[in-house]
Motif scaffolding. Structure first.
Motif, short mmCIF file in Angstrom:
data_model
loop_
_atom_site.label_atom_id
_atom_site.label_comp_id
_atom_site.label_asym_id
_atom_site.label_seq_id
_atom_site.Cartn_x
_atom_site.Cartn_y
_atom_site.Cartn_z
N GLY A 11 0.69 -1.29 -0.13
CA GLY A 11 0.07 0.00 0.16
C GLY A 11 0.87 1.19 0.16
N LYS A 12 0.56 2.18 0.91
CA LYS A 12 1.18 3.23 1.13
C LYS A 12 2.85 3.14 1.54
N TYR A 13 3.43 2.10 1.70
CA TYR A 13 4.55 1.83 2.04
C TYR A 13 5.57 1.32 0.70
N GLY A 14 4.67 0.90 -0.21
CA GLY A 14 5.46 0.86 -1.55
C GLY A 14 5.73 -0.40 -1.79
N ASN A 15 6.53 -1.02 -2.63
CA ASN A 15 6.88 -2.40 -3.10
C ASN A 15 8.01 -2.84 -2.36
N ILE A 16 8.06 -4.03 -2.11
CA ILE A 16 9.42 -4.70 -1.74
C ILE A 16 9.56 -6.00 -2.28
N VAL A 17 10.90 -6.50 -2.13
CA VAL A 17 11.28 -7.91 -2.52
C VAL A 17 11.51 -8.46 -0.97
N PRO A 18 10.84 -9.41 -0.65
CA PRO A 18 10.94 -10.09 0.63
C PRO A 18 12.40 -10.55 0.76
N CYS A 19 13.19 -10.56 2.03
CA CYS A 19 14.49 -10.94 2.02
C CYS A 19 14.48 -12.44 2.21
N GLY A 20 15.69 -13.07 2.07
CA GLY A 20 15.57 -14.48 2.24
C GLY A 20 15.37 -15.37 1.31
N ASN A 21 15.02 -16.48 1.40
CA ASN A 21 14.51 -17.32 0.36
C ASN A 21 13.12 -17.37 -0.07
N ASN A 22 12.27 -16.26 0.74
CA ASN A 22 10.97 -16.04 0.55
C ASN A 22 10.60 -15.51 -0.75
N GLY A 23 11.79 -14.75 -1.39
CA GLY A 23 11.49 -13.75 -2.33
C GLY A 23 12.39 -13.99 -3.74
N THR A 24 13.17 -15.02 -3.45
CA THR A 24 14.13 -15.24 -4.75
C THR A 24 14.01 -16.76 -4.99
N GLN A 25 14.32 -17.13 -5.98
CA GLN A 25 14.64 -18.51 -6.68
C GLN A 25 15.40 -18.50 -7.97
N GLN A 26 16.49 -19.11 -8.04
CA GLN A 26 17.38 -19.29 -9.35
C GLN A 26 16.53 -20.30 -9.96
N LEU A 27 16.55 -19.90 -11.24
CA LEU A 27 15.84 -20.88 -12.30
C LEU A 27 16.78 -21.54 -13.18
N ARG A 28 16.63 -22.78 -13.53
CA ARG A 28 17.30 -23.65 -14.04
C ARG A 28 17.13 -23.83 -15.51
N CYS A 61 22.36 -7.23 -4.52
CA CYS A 61 22.35 -7.87 -3.38
C CYS A 61 22.78 -6.64 -2.30
N GLU A 62 23.32 -5.67 -2.55
CA GLU A 62 23.45 -4.43 -2.02
C GLU A 62 22.26 -3.40 -1.93
N MET A 63 21.27 -3.70 -2.73
CA MET A 63 20.32 -2.58 -2.51
C MET A 63 19.21 -2.87 -1.33
N SER A 64 18.69 -1.87 -1.12
CA SER A 64 17.47 -2.00 0.04
C SER A 64 16.34 -2.98 -0.64
N PRO A 65 15.51 -3.63 0.08
CA PRO A 65 14.45 -4.27 -0.33
C PRO A 65 13.25 -3.26 -1.35
N ASP A 70 11.95 -1.77 -7.08
CA ASP A 70 12.11 -0.82 -8.33
C ASP A 70 12.83 -1.16 -9.51
N TYR A 71 13.91 -1.55 -9.11
CA TYR A 71 14.88 -2.23 -10.09
C TYR A 71 14.41 -3.30 -10.94
N VAL A 72 13.85 -4.35 -10.27
CA VAL A 72 13.19 -5.57 -10.73
C VAL A 72 11.93 -5.15 -11.57
N MET A 73 11.18 -4.39 -11.35
CA MET A 73 9.99 -4.00 -12.11
C MET A 73 10.32 -3.09 -13.14
N CYS A 74 11.45 -2.47 -13.36
CA CYS A 74 11.69 -1.78 -14.63
C CYS A 74 12.67 -2.69 -15.39
N ASN A 75 13.32 -3.58 -14.99
CA ASN A 75 14.47 -4.35 -15.79
C ASN A 75 14.17 -5.98 -15.85
N HIS A 76 12.91 -6.19 -15.66
CA HIS A 76 12.34 -7.82 -15.62
C HIS A 76 12.17 -8.11 -17.24
#
Length: 80
Positions: A11-28, A61-65, A70-76
């Motif tokens: 909502g008003k807090y914006g978009n985030i990527v959850p930290c840890g394995n809850n938000g990322t997965q490597q695709l083979r 990795c060094e970016m905040s969530p 924002d980066y992922v939404m622009c460069n997917h």
């Protein structure tokens, strides 16, 4: 290698990527159909949107969530 990242909206807090394995997965797989089968568990257990990016770099990795979302939404390369 492609990566799947979840972007959740708070909502008003914006978009985030959850930290840890809850938000990322490597695709083979290299096809959209393969990505859909690989990320089935990730897509079912989140309320956010799953984006596919071409690479996951040290700079990301060094970016905040919030910055990462924002980066992922622009460069997917695909949205699952």
């Amino acid at each position: 290698m492609a990566w799947a990242l979840v972007v959740e909206s708070y909502g008003k807090y914006g978009n985030i990527v959850p930290c840890g394995n809850n938000g990322t997965q490597q695709l083979r797989n290299k096809t959209r159909r393969g990505w859909l089968s690989e990320t089935e568990y990730l897509r079912r257990n989140t309320t956010g949107t799953v984006y596919v990016v071409s690479d996951f770099t040290q700079r990301m990795c060094e970016m905040s969530p919030k910055q990462l979302a924002d980066y992922v939404m622009c460069n997917h390369i695909d949205v699952l």
